[in-house]
Enzyme design. Structure first.
Site, short mmCIF file in Angstrom:
data_model
loop_
_atom_site.label_atom_id
_atom_site.label_comp_id
_atom_site.label_asym_id
_atom_site.label_seq_id
_atom_site.Cartn_x
_atom_site.Cartn_y
_atom_site.Cartn_z
NE ARG A 122 -40.47 8.33 2.31
CZ ARG A 122 -41.64 8.56 1.76
NH1 ARG A 122 -41.75 8.77 0.47
NH2 ARG A 122 -42.73 8.56 2.49
CD GLN A 127 -38.66 0.81 6.56
OE1 GLN A 127 -38.65 -0.02 7.46
NE2 GLN A 127 -38.91 0.51 5.32
CG ASP A 130 -40.68 7.77 5.98
OD1 ASP A 130 -41.02 8.95 5.77
OD2 ASP A 130 -40.79 6.86 5.14
CB SER A 133 -44.07 6.93 5.87
OG SER A 133 -43.43 6.68 4.65
CE1 TYR A 229 -41.12 8.38 -2.74
CE2 TYR A 229 -38.77 7.97 -2.98
CZ TYR A 229 -39.86 8.31 -2.19
OH TYR A 229 -39.69 8.56 -0.87
P1 NAD Z 1 -45.63 9.56 -3.38
O1 NAD Z 1 -46.34 10.36 -2.33
O2 NAD Z 1 -44.44 10.16 -4.05
O3 NAD Z 1 -46.70 9.18 -4.53
C1 NAD Z 1 -47.93 8.57 -4.23
C2 NAD Z 1 -48.23 7.53 -5.28
O4 NAD Z 1 -48.59 8.16 -6.52
C3 NAD Z 1 -47.08 6.58 -5.61
O5 NAD Z 1 -47.47 5.26 -5.35
C4 NAD Z 1 -46.81 6.83 -7.09
O6 NAD Z 1 -46.41 5.67 -7.79
C5 NAD Z 1 -48.18 7.31 -7.56
N1 NAD Z 1 -48.18 8.04 -8.86
C6 NAD Z 1 -47.29 8.97 -9.31
N2 NAD Z 1 -47.63 9.40 -10.56
C7 NAD Z 1 -48.78 8.74 -10.88
C8 NAD Z 1 -49.61 8.74 -12.03
N3 NAD Z 1 -49.34 9.51 -13.10
N4 NAD Z 1 -50.70 7.94 -12.03
C9 NAD Z 1 -50.98 7.14 -10.96
N5 NAD Z 1 -50.23 7.09 -9.85
C10 NAD Z 1 -49.13 7.87 -9.80
O7 NAD Z 1 -45.20 8.14 -2.87
P2 NAD Z 1 -45.05 7.55 -1.39
O8 NAD Z 1 -46.41 7.23 -0.89
O9 NAD Z 1 -44.23 8.46 -0.56
O10 NAD Z 1 -44.24 6.20 -1.65
C11 NAD Z 1 -43.99 5.66 -2.91
C12 NAD Z 1 -43.15 4.40 -2.81
O11 NAD Z 1 -42.05 4.52 -1.93
C13 NAD Z 1 -43.91 3.20 -2.32
O12 NAD Z 1 -43.42 2.07 -3.02
C14 NAD Z 1 -43.53 3.09 -0.89
O13 NAD Z 1 -43.70 1.78 -0.38
C15 NAD Z 1 -42.08 3.49 -0.96
N6 NAD Z 1 -41.64 3.99 0.34
C16 NAD Z 1 -40.48 3.50 0.87
C17 NAD Z 1 -40.06 3.95 2.14
C18 NAD Z 1 -38.81 3.46 2.77
O14 NAD Z 1 -38.13 2.63 2.25
N7 NAD Z 1 -38.45 3.98 3.94
C19 NAD Z 1 -40.79 4.89 2.82
C20 NAD Z 1 -41.95 5.39 2.23
C21 NAD Z 1 -42.36 4.93 0.99
#
Ligand code: NAD
Length: 382
Positions: A122, A127, A130, A133, A229
């Protein structure tokens, strides 16, 4: 080079890896495309549309496996299909190498090259590839639509001659990609939305969508882990979140929970007491069900009715929006193909960090180190 598009065989799968409109750039490079009859039907793409786009159609699935040089797929082919793969071919898809590495051994031994969309790093450059996402976006949207459909109330506030209907209250747990899309969808439908995440950085994004961010003092520890994350929390810190969730669920009509920590089972955040505190008719959608679920009552894949509360635990929500889920996935796949198919010829350069990260196996050997380690234990004699 021959590229094959298959009809997905996993139960309940409706998506297709490439749509007719995806073929133009491939054919322009001189890549031939063969499509299994009926491959796109469930996603709204007819055989005629693939033929009109320049593909050859066949009902002979085996011939696609034995002749194709590249096979973009949604899910990993089963062992019988893998056994027919042409040695040296490339398979790209959601291959679940970290969940079920043993299910890929037949293909690895052919040998073929396997790229897993789950493992695409990621990083900014990747992107557009991805697919996690993309699918989280679709799931976040569909979770709200499914909940709105089941709720005995409407989402928007309505002022009518018969009086005012207050807006529905939606609580989103985990404001990552799926959670933010759920918030945006619920807001568009007119709900009042609250959200909770352990990552403080999520607060600004939640507020920018017009929702209220619920902050929890985790007892001085950070909820931020590596790469943006969440970190895996201590039981004490988790308990602080659980208390907030129980209080908030009690006044929410809909709870959508998406919390995950990469490489770990989903954190258990919603106690039985929180479900008991919800009003009859409320709906809880556990989007973390594929990783075990955020609610301690969740049975992945099973819809339950608990004291008037409906608990949904879908395992493949993107398959319920197959047209757009396939459209997004196809674009991710095409962008990935751009790294390995140059001017119609296959060139696999594992010095590229995106390819190396996503590569499960090449020339009969595991490549991604996490997968290699898992495969060692799968292959080790008992
Ligand atoms: P994910 O599916 O791993 O998790 C979903 C959400 O659950 C996250 O926001 C995480 O903080 C939250 N979470 C975990 N434990 C928790 C708890 N105990 N209580 C409450 N919430 C909790 O995450 P995701 O949706 O794949 O993405 C997470 C991060 O990565 C975001 O900041 C996103 O913007 C970033 N991201 C970056 C890229 C990239 O750079 N290409 C791509 C996708 C996501």
């Amino acid at each position: 080079m021959l590229l094959g598009v298959l009809k997905e065989s996993a139960p309940g799968e409706t998506r297709v890896a490439l749509q007719p409109e995806s073929l133009k750039s491939l054919l322009a490079q001189g890549i031939e495309v063969v499509v299994e009859a009926g491959a796109g039907l469930a996603a709204g793409a007819s055989d005629a549309a693939y033929a009109a786009a320049g593909a050859r159609l066949t009902a002979d699935r085996s011939s696609i496996f034995s002749n194709a040089d590249v096979l973009p797929v949604v899910n990993a082919p089963d062992a019988l299909d893998q056994a027919q793969l042409k040695p040296g071919a490339v398979v790209i898809g959601f291959l679940r190498p970290l969940d079920a590495p043993g299910a890929l051994i037949t293909a690895i031994d052919r040998p073929v090259t396997l790229f897993s969309m789950e493992l695409v790093p990621r990083i900014s450059r990747a992107q557009s590839m991805d697919a996690l996402s993309s699918m989280a976006t679709v799931a976040g949207y569909k979770a709200v639509i499914a909940a709105a459909d089941l709720l005995p109330r409407m989402f928007p506030m309505m002022m009518t001659a018969a009086g005012t209907i207050p807006p529905a209250r939606v609580f989103v747990i985990g404001a990552g990609v799926a959670g933010l899309q759920a918030i945006a969808t619920a807001r568009r439908l007119g709900a009042m939305v609250e959200a909770y995440d352990v990552r403080a950085a999520a607060g600004e994004q939640v507020r920018s969508l017009g929702a209220k961010f619920l902050d929890v003092d985790l007892g001085g520890i950070s909820g931020e882990g590596q790469g943006g994350y969440a970190a895996e929390l201590t039981e004490e810190a988790l308990d602080r979140g659980r208390d907030l969730i129980t209080r908030t669920a009690a006044h929410s009509d809909v709870v959508i929970t998406t919390a995950q920590v990469p490489g770990r089972p989903a954190p258990r955040l919603i106690r039985r007491a929180a479900v008991d505190a919800m009003r009859p008719g409320s709906v809880l959608v556990d989007l973390a069900a594929p990783a075990g679920g955020n609610c301690e009552l969740t049975q992945p894949g099973v819809t339950q009715h608990i004291g008037g509360v409906t608990l949904l635990a879908p395992l493949n929500l993107p398959a319920e929006v197959p047209g757009d889920a396939s459209a997004l996935y196809a674009r991710n796949i095409l962008n990935f193909l751009g790294l390995i198919a140059k001017k119609g010829a296959l060139t696999i350069d594992l010095a590229d960090e995106v390819l190396a990260g996503a590569c499960v196996a090449h020339e009969g050997k595991p490549v991604n180190p996490r997968v290699a380690k898992l495969l060692e234990s799968v292959k080790a004699p008992a």
